[in-house]
Design an enzyme around this catalytic site. Structure first.
Site, PDB file in Angstrom:
ATOM      1  CG  LEU A  11      86.902  47.004 -46.353  1.00 43.58           C
ATOM      2  CD1 LEU A  11      85.830  45.942 -46.163  1.00 43.58           C
ATOM      3  CD2 LEU A  11      86.304  48.389 -46.346  1.00 43.58           C
ATOM      4  CB  ALA A  12      90.476  43.131 -48.931  1.00 38.48           C
ATOM      5  CB  CYS A  28      89.844  36.237 -42.968  1.00 35.61           C
ATOM      6  SG  CYS A  28      89.779  37.759 -43.923  1.00 35.61           S
TER       7      CYS A  28
END
Length: 84
Positions: A11-12, A28
């Site tokens: 998660l960024a 991604c």
């Protein structure tokens, strides 16, 4: 990647940063997709602590936790696996 029926993915939260480095990768694995920041999407300056607290609050609520609090970590703390 999926292992034993569990998908793992990071998660960024791109809060406020230069996006130049993202020109060198396919984030991604999504070809042709752009990367943005929260500040750009909101059109205003956002304080890091407020963004962090809200993210933790929403994430915890979504996954059914009610006693979770955000805390600021220094660079050395990220290397200490015991904090997780």
């Amino acid at each position: 990647q999926i292992s034993q029926g569990i998908a793992s993915h990071g998660l960024a939260m791109n809060h406020s940063l230069s996006l130049d480095w993202f020109d060198r990768i396919v984030p991604c694995g999504l070809e042709g997709r752009a990367v943005t920041t929260l500040e750009r999407e909101c059109g205003t300056r956002l304080e890091h602590e407020a963004v962090q607290a809200r993210l933790v609050e929403c994430f915890a609520r979504r996954f059914g936790y009610d006693d979770v609090h955000a805390r600021r970590l220094d660079a050395d703390s990220w290397r200490d696996a015991s904090i997780f």
